[in-house]
Design a protein around this motif. Structure first.
Motif, PDB file in Angstrom:
ATOM      1  N   VAL A   1     105.252 -14.042  68.138  1.00  0.00           N
ATOM      2  CA  VAL A   1     105.163 -14.382  69.560  1.00  0.00           C
ATOM      3  C   VAL A   1     104.700 -13.149  70.323  1.00  0.00           C
ATOM      4  O   VAL A   1     105.326 -12.083  70.248  1.00  0.00           O
ATOM      5  N   CYS A   2     103.591 -13.306  71.059  1.00  0.00           N
ATOM      6  CA  CYS A   2     103.001 -12.183  71.793  1.00  0.00           C
ATOM      7  C   CYS A   2     103.105 -12.439  73.294  1.00  0.00           C
ATOM      8  O   CYS A   2     102.560 -13.428  73.799  1.00  0.00           O
ATOM      9  N   SER A   3     103.779 -11.568  73.995  1.00  0.00           N
ATOM     10  CA  SER A   3     103.985 -11.748  75.436  1.00  0.00           C
ATOM     11  C   SER A   3     102.719 -11.482  76.232  1.00  0.00           C
ATOM     12  O   SER A   3     102.526 -12.047  77.311  1.00  0.00           O
ATOM     13  N   THR A   4     101.853 -10.605  75.719  1.00  0.00           N
ATOM     14  CA  THR A   4     100.607 -10.259  76.416  1.00  0.00           C
ATOM     15  C   THR A   4      99.448 -10.280  75.433  1.00  0.00           C
ATOM     16  O   THR A   4      99.647 -10.202  74.210  1.00  0.00           O
ATOM     17  N   LEU A   5      98.234 -10.354  75.963  1.00  0.00           N
ATOM     18  CA  LEU A   5      97.058 -10.317  75.092  1.00  0.00           C
ATOM     19  C   LEU A   5      96.893  -8.948  74.449  1.00  0.00           C
ATOM     20  O   LEU A   5      96.391  -8.836  73.328  1.00  0.00           O
ATOM     21  N   ASP A   6      97.303  -7.894  75.151  1.00  0.00           N
ATOM     22  CA  ASP A   6      97.239  -6.560  74.542  1.00  0.00           C
ATOM     23  C   ASP A   6      98.129  -6.497  73.304  1.00  0.00           C
ATOM     24  O   ASP A   6      97.742  -5.920  72.276  1.00  0.00           O
ATOM     25  N   GLU A   7      99.308  -7.099  73.401  1.00  0.00           N
ATOM     26  CA  GLU A   7     100.205  -7.129  72.249  1.00  0.00           C
ATOM     27  C   GLU A   7      99.581  -7.941  71.118  1.00  0.00           C
ATOM     28  O   GLU A   7      99.639  -7.538  69.943  1.00  0.00           O
ATOM     29  N   PHE A   8      98.953  -9.051  71.472  1.00  0.00           N
ATOM     30  CA  PHE A   8      98.305  -9.888  70.459  1.00  0.00           C
ATOM     31  C   PHE A   8      97.185  -9.132  69.755  1.00  0.00           C
ATOM     32  O   PHE A   8      97.128  -9.097  68.516  1.00  0.00           O
ATOM     33  N   THR A   9      96.268  -8.540  70.517  1.00  0.00           N
ATOM     34  CA  THR A   9      95.127  -7.875  69.883  1.00  0.00           C
ATOM     35  C   THR A   9      95.573  -6.694  69.035  1.00  0.00           C
ATOM     36  O   THR A   9      94.994  -6.422  67.973  1.00  0.00           O
ATOM     37  N   SER A  10      96.623  -6.002  69.466  1.00  0.00           N
ATOM     38  CA  SER A  10      97.092  -4.857  68.681  1.00  0.00           C
ATOM     39  C   SER A  10      97.645  -5.306  67.337  1.00  0.00           C
ATOM     40  O   SER A  10      97.585  -4.557  66.354  1.00  0.00           O
ATOM     41  N   LYS A  11      98.148  -6.544  67.283  1.00  0.00           N
ATOM     42  CA  LYS A  11      98.715  -7.056  66.028  1.00  0.00           C
ATOM     43  C   LYS A  11      97.667  -7.785  65.182  1.00  0.00           C
ATOM     44  O   LYS A  11      97.617  -7.607  63.968  1.00  0.00           O
TER      45      LYS A  11
END
Length: 254
Positions: free
Chosen positions: A198-208
């Motif tokens: 679960v990614c709260s932000t797109l920055d968190e998503f792209t980093s993962k």
């Protein structure tokens, strides 16, 4: 169940002989119920309406030998989806069609196409990364009918697509997501829960996600750098799927 004929992915999924036999039995039941041997050859009258009310698409395959097929989807408002399928059934003269069955058959068609025509690699390859945009999810997605629909969808996913999911990335979770997710958790296997990020932000998503796929294969809508004009329709594999559905429906109308 013929123990010598158990699919390789089921064999790989557990060391327990009894669990292997049970998984193989459920897999065979799914194939029979949804006529999987012929699912890529029969008309798909609800294809367009399901695509409209439950947006989902093939995108690309990440780079590298172990790259996964990337899928994008926007679940939610499932009550509207089921109502739309009911209306469509009335309009085409099939009022007795079960909308839940129609949607599960559609998903079975889409995934069978993926693994029989696009990504046919043997285990441990031939898996998917799903980018699941939850922005359409709402509290109306936990009503009884919708919950029962999600239960059936979860059962089919566990039975039909063993060892097919690599990661499920949740993006744009709404404020109500935690409550809805906890309500639905009992429907999800422990193995699948471990694959959900679960990614709260797109920055968190792209980093993962960039640890799993090149960002050039991720839609720009979700922080990637792909070159699609329309990520929901332009990918070659998505065009091939839509063309197959058109051909099947045209042939069925003759």
């Amino acid at each position: 169940v013929d123990v010598d004929g158990i699919p390789d992915r089921i064999l790989r999924s557990t060391d327990d002989p009894e669990r292997r036999v049970e998984k193989a039995r459920l897999f065979a039941e799914w194939r029979e119920r949804f006529d999987i041997d012929f699912i890529l050859r029969t008309p798909k009258p609800y294809f367009k309406i399901i695509k409209r009310y439950y947006p989902h698409a093939f995108h690309m395959t990440g780079k590298g030998q172990n790259a996964c097929s990337i899928q994008i989807e926007k679940p939610g408002q499932f009550g509207h989806l089921l109502d739309a399928v009911r209306r469509e059934a009335e309009e085409i003269g099939r009022p007795d069609d079960d909308p839940v069955h129609a949607v599960v058959e559609h998903v079975s068609f889409v995934m069978t196409f993926l693994f029989e025509h696009i990504d046919t690699r043997p285990w441990p390859r031939g898996k998917t990364i799903r980018i699941v945009d939850m922005s359409r999810l709402g509290m109306n997605d936990i009503g009884f009918e919708v919950f029962d629909f999600l239960r059936v969808m979860s059962q089919v996913s566990k039975r039909a697509f063993v060892e097919r999911i690599h990661k499920i990335y949740i993006v744009h979770p709404p404020a109500s997501f935690a409550f809805i997710f906890n309500t639905c958790k009992p429907l999800i296997s422990e193995r699948t829960l471990k694959q959900i990020v679960v990614c709260s932000t797109l920055d968190e998503f792209t980093s993962k996600v960039k640890r799993e796929a090149d960002l050039s294969s991720v839609p720009r809508e979700y922080g990637g750098s792909c070159e699609c004009a329309d990520c929901w329709r332009d990918c070659d594999r998505e065009r091939r799927l839509r063309e197959l559905a058109r051909e099947l429906n045209a042939n069925g109308a003759r």
